[in-house]
Design an enzyme around this catalytic site. Structure first.
Site, PDB file in Angstrom:
ATOM      1  N   CYS A  45      37.364  33.500  49.209  1.00 52.30           N
ATOM      2  CA  CYS A  45      38.075  32.373  49.823  1.00 52.30           C
ATOM      3  C   CYS A  45      38.514  32.726  51.249  1.00 52.30           C
ATOM      4  O   CYS A  45      38.463  31.880  52.152  1.00 52.30           O
ATOM      5  CB  CYS A  45      39.293  31.988  48.998  1.00 52.30           C
ATOM      6  SG  CYS A  45      38.908  31.586  47.293  1.00 52.30           S
TER       7      CYS A  45
HETATM    8  C1  BEZ Z   1      37.379  35.043  45.584  1.00 51.67           C
HETATM    9  O1  BEZ Z   1      37.748  34.203  46.398  1.00 51.67           O
HETATM   10  O2  BEZ Z   1      36.983  36.138  45.944  1.00 51.67           O
HETATM   11  C2  BEZ Z   1      37.355  34.735  44.122  1.00 51.67           C
HETATM   12  C3  BEZ Z   1      38.292  33.876  43.572  1.00 51.67           C
HETATM   13  C4  BEZ Z   1      38.282  33.617  42.215  1.00 51.67           C
HETATM   14  C5  BEZ Z   1      37.338  34.229  41.407  1.00 51.67           C
HETATM   15  C6  BEZ Z   1      36.383  35.076  41.968  1.00 51.67           C
HETATM   16  C7  BEZ Z   1      36.401  35.327  43.328  1.00 51.67           C
END
Ligand code: BEZ
Length: 212
Positions: A45
């Site tokens: 994110c």
């Molecule tokens: C991420 O943004 O890295 C992420 C968020 C939730 C689950 C897996 C990855």
């Protein structure tokens, strides 16, 4: 609620990193890209929201406002923005909805519990100036999206709206376009496509990109 292409998207009022937002008022006459992510302070994110900030001038050029969403609160978003700016070498320049009560997530069906429980997955909604849904796609939490592809789709949609051309496989800005099948009158074709066109088949007519 299941939203389908062509549907008018629902309005809402929700808190954000930039204060309360009434969606229709905030959007005004612009197109909008509304996109959700699972959670603040997560790695994928962080890279995605940084990429969108760097691409903001490209969205602006196309008359498109961008707005992110997760179910974290506004204070969390504000803290995380500092990390995004620091690590992604940018400045987050668009609001992040704080959908703590999941009002918007439920309205737009952004939570898919069999994939990720209680958190939004990576949904994207391209909404036009009439508040009509023009594209939606959903990625899993573990896969970062390609926001250049979202710009490419916006270019294609706006070309269709403004010039009655569609875009073929793997089309890139500047490539030849396809004349929409509904246009048949030779006089109209001559007037609309002064650069001419090539009729490969009666249903497959290629023309230089009209706005270049
Ligand atoms: C991420 O943004 O890295 C992420 C968020 C939730 C689950 C897996 C990855």
């Amino acid at each position: 609620m299941t939203l389908r292409l062509g549907d008018k998207v629902p309005d809402f009022t929700q808190d954000s990193s930039e204060g309360q937002i009434s969606f229709y008022d905030w959007a005004g006459d612009s197109w909008v890209v509304l996109f959700s992510h699972p959670a603040d302070f997560t790695p994928v994110c962080t890279t995605e929201l940084g990429a969108v900030a760097r691409l903001k001038p490209e969205f602006d050029k196309r008359g498109v406002k961008v707005i992110a969403l997760s179910v974290d609160d506004a204070e969390s978003h504000k803290g995380w923005v500092g990390d995004i700016n620091e690590t992604q070498k940018t400045t987050v320049n668009y609001p992040i909805l704080a959908d703590v009560d999941k009002k918007v997530s439920d309205l737009y069906d952004m939570i898919h519990p069999n994939s990720l429980n209680n958190l939004t997955i990576r949904s994207v909604f391209i909404i036009d100036s009439e508040k009509k849904l023009r594209l939606t796609f959903t990625y899993p939490a573990s896969t970062g999206r390609n926001f250049n592809e979202i710009l490419r789709v916006i270019d294609s949609l706006q070309l269709t709206d403004n010039h009655q051309v569609a875009t073929p496989v793997d089309w890139k800005d500047g490539d030849d376009c396809v004349i929409v099948p509904s246009l048949k009158d030779p006089e109209v074709l001559k007037e609309k496509f002064p650069k001419g066109y090539t009729e490969v088949k009666p249903y497959l007519r290629m023309t230089p990109q009209p706005n270049k």
